[in-house]
Structure formats: C-alpha cells, structure tokens
Design a protein around this motif. Structure first.
Motif, short mmCIF file in Angstrom:
data_model
loop_
_atom_site.label_atom_id
_atom_site.label_comp_id
_atom_site.label_asym_id
_atom_site.label_seq_id
_atom_site.Cartn_x
_atom_site.Cartn_y
_atom_site.Cartn_z
N MET A 1 25.51 51.53 82.94
CA MET A 1 25.13 50.12 82.94
C MET A 1 26.15 49.28 83.69
O MET A 1 25.79 48.35 84.43
N ARG A 2 27.44 49.60 83.52
CA ARG A 2 28.46 48.86 84.26
C ARG A 2 28.35 49.11 85.75
O ARG A 2 28.57 48.21 86.57
N LEU A 3 28.00 50.34 86.13
CA LEU A 3 27.84 50.66 87.54
C LEU A 3 26.72 49.83 88.16
O LEU A 3 26.87 49.28 89.26
N VAL A 4 25.60 49.74 87.46
CA VAL A 4 24.48 48.94 87.97
C VAL A 4 24.87 47.48 88.07
O VAL A 4 24.56 46.79 89.05
N ALA A 5 25.59 46.97 87.06
CA ALA A 5 25.98 45.56 87.04
C ALA A 5 26.94 45.22 88.17
O ALA A 5 26.87 44.13 88.75
N THR A 6 27.85 46.14 88.49
CA THR A 6 28.85 45.84 89.51
C THR A 6 28.35 46.11 90.93
O THR A 6 28.69 45.38 91.87
N GLU A 7 27.52 47.15 91.11
CA GLU A 7 27.08 47.50 92.47
C GLU A 7 25.69 46.97 92.80
O GLU A 7 25.32 46.90 93.98
N MET B 1 25.77 43.54 76.71
CA MET B 1 26.97 42.76 76.43
C MET B 1 28.14 43.68 76.06
O MET B 1 29.27 43.49 76.52
N THR B 2 27.87 44.71 75.26
CA THR B 2 28.93 45.63 74.87
C THR B 2 29.47 46.39 76.08
O THR B 2 30.69 46.57 76.22
N ALA B 3 28.57 46.85 76.96
CA ALA B 3 29.01 47.59 78.15
C ALA B 3 29.91 46.74 79.02
O ALA B 3 30.98 47.18 79.47
N LEU B 4 29.51 45.50 79.27
CA LEU B 4 30.31 44.62 80.11
C LEU B 4 31.62 44.23 79.42
O LEU B 4 32.68 44.19 80.06
N TRP B 5 31.55 43.94 78.14
CA TRP B 5 32.76 43.57 77.40
C TRP B 5 33.79 44.69 77.44
O TRP B 5 34.97 44.47 77.72
N LEU C 1 35.60 45.09 80.67
CA LEU C 1 36.60 44.07 80.96
C LEU C 1 37.74 44.04 79.94
O LEU C 1 38.91 43.92 80.31
N TYR C 2 37.41 44.16 78.65
CA TYR C 2 38.39 43.93 77.59
C TYR C 2 38.52 45.10 76.62
O TYR C 2 39.23 44.98 75.62
N GLY C 3 37.83 46.20 76.90
CA GLY C 3 37.79 47.29 75.94
C GLY C 3 39.14 47.92 75.62
O GLY C 3 39.33 48.46 74.53
N ALA C 4 40.09 47.86 76.55
CA ALA C 4 41.39 48.47 76.29
C ALA C 4 42.12 47.76 75.16
O ALA C 4 42.88 48.38 74.40
N GLU C 5 41.88 46.46 75.02
CA GLU C 5 42.58 45.69 73.99
C GLU C 5 41.70 45.40 72.77
O GLU C 5 42.19 45.36 71.65
N GLU C 6 40.41 45.18 73.00
CA GLU C 6 39.52 44.80 71.90
C GLU C 6 38.14 45.41 72.12
O GLU C 6 37.19 44.73 72.49
#
Length: 221
Positions: A125-131, A185-189, A192-197
């Motif tokens: 999902m992140r791949l589709v969102a970014t590319e 929303m979870t995939a995008l979050w 971006l921020y998954g390493a910390e939260e």
C-alpha cells in the motif's frame, strides 16, 4: 486379414506432448508472484525489470512472459494475490445466519490486519501511495485490481446492513472507501512514524468499528 494389430514396420501414431500439470503451473505462478513482490518492494515499480523477477524466481525469462505479458500485468497479479484477493474474499463472503455486519467484519477482516506489516500488505500500500502519482498506470491497476471490487462488495454489505437497521446512516453505502481508511492510514503512519510510534492495523480497525456501530457487546458505553 489383419488382426487389428500394428505390423512390426508400421509407424506408431505420434504421442501428444503433455502440458505442465495444474499443480506445477500454480507453483510456477506462485514463485513468480513471490519474486515479483520481493523485487517491487526492494527496487520500486520503476526499478523492477522482468529479467530480475525471472532470475529471482529461478525461471527463464520466457517462462515469466507465459504467465504475465509485461511488468504492469505482473504488478496487477501481485496486488491481487497480496491485497485484492484476500480482502475481496473477506468482505464479499456472506454473513452467517444471524451474524451482524460488525461481527462479520470482525471475523473476516480483522485476521488480515493482525499481520498487516508482516504479510507486507502495508508495504505494498505504501508503494502504491508513493509511486502512484508518478506512474498513473500503477494507480489505475490498483484501482482496478483492489479498490473497485472491494468497495463494490462493501457497498452491498453496507446497504444490507442499513436495511436491517444495523447502521445509523448510509455513510458506508455512499462512501465505502471509509472501511479501507484504517488500513490505509495505518500503512502511511507506520511508513512515516512507525519507528517511534507504530500503529496496529487491527486495533485501528476495531476502533473504526466502534465509531460506526458503537461498542461491541460487553464493552459497555
């Protein structure tokens, strides 16, 4: 008179070559999809070449083209196998006798979200969102292979739930994409921020169900 048997010198009829067994064909296709998924996530859509996928799958390039005509077709196959197929099967299944839509979604969709990152569905999902913005064909494939069939199934389920009085509004009928929102929303979050939260997709989806249907029985409120 001939006794019906071939004479020693008579040519025997040619045997028809046997094609690959269905199990072997399915195995080859599965290996291609697994190699395609890994390569797309490693190199992105633009950086993936069909020859790279073939080598990763341990196949000749010609064998790959027997299953997928080009990179776009391969990506559509990966999307269908990883996201579209499982989610469509979940939401398109009929609720059991007396089963509410909320219980149906909890039974069928939640298991797919409990391993959202580990299954690499979130990464796709992140791949589709970014590319997708750079490659309109990519977004069109995602819409055709995943969004359109899944949202059509959601709309039908939601309309039935409205008719049974389980939903307080027809919002899910009008905007079936809302049901996909927690996963997206979870995939995008997490990208971006998954390493910390990090967010848990299953927990986010359960929260969405609470908002739409109210707390589950036994939760109070």
């Amino acid at each position: 008179m001939s006794d019906g048997r071939d004479s020693p010198g008579a040519p025997r009829p040619a045997r028809r070559p046997r094609g690959p067994s269905p199990a072997k064909t399915a195995g080859t296709r599965g290996a291609i999809l697994a190699a395609g998924l890994a390569t797309f996530l490693e190199r992105g859509f633009a950086g993936t070449r069909m020859i790279d996928v073939a080598q990763r799958a341990g196949l000749a390039k010609g064998t790959l083209y027997l299953h997928f005509a080009d990179k776009e077709a391969l990506f559509e196959g990966v999307l269908g196998a990883v996201i579209g197929g499982p989610f469509l099967a979940a939401v398109a299944a009929e609720p059991g006798p007396g089963e509410t839509l909320r219980d149906h979604l909890a039974r069928t969709v939640l298991p797919l979200l409990r391993d959202f990152e580990g299954s690499r569905r979130a990464a796709v999902m992140r791949l589709v969102a970014t590319e997708g913005p750079r490659f309109p064909a990519l977004a069109a494939i995602h819409r055709r292979a995943v969004i359109a069939p899944v949202t059509a199934a959601i709309r039908r389920l939601a309309a039935d739930a409205v008719a049974r009085g389980e939903l307080r509004s027809d919002a899910l009928v009008r905007v079936p994409q809302l049901l996909v929102a927690p996963a997206l929303m979870t995939a995008l979050w997490n990208g971006l921020y998954g390493a910390e939260e990090p967010l848990d997709a299953a927990v986010a989806f359960e929260g969405f169900l609470d908002l739409v249907f109210g707390p589950a029985p036994g939760q109070g409120g």
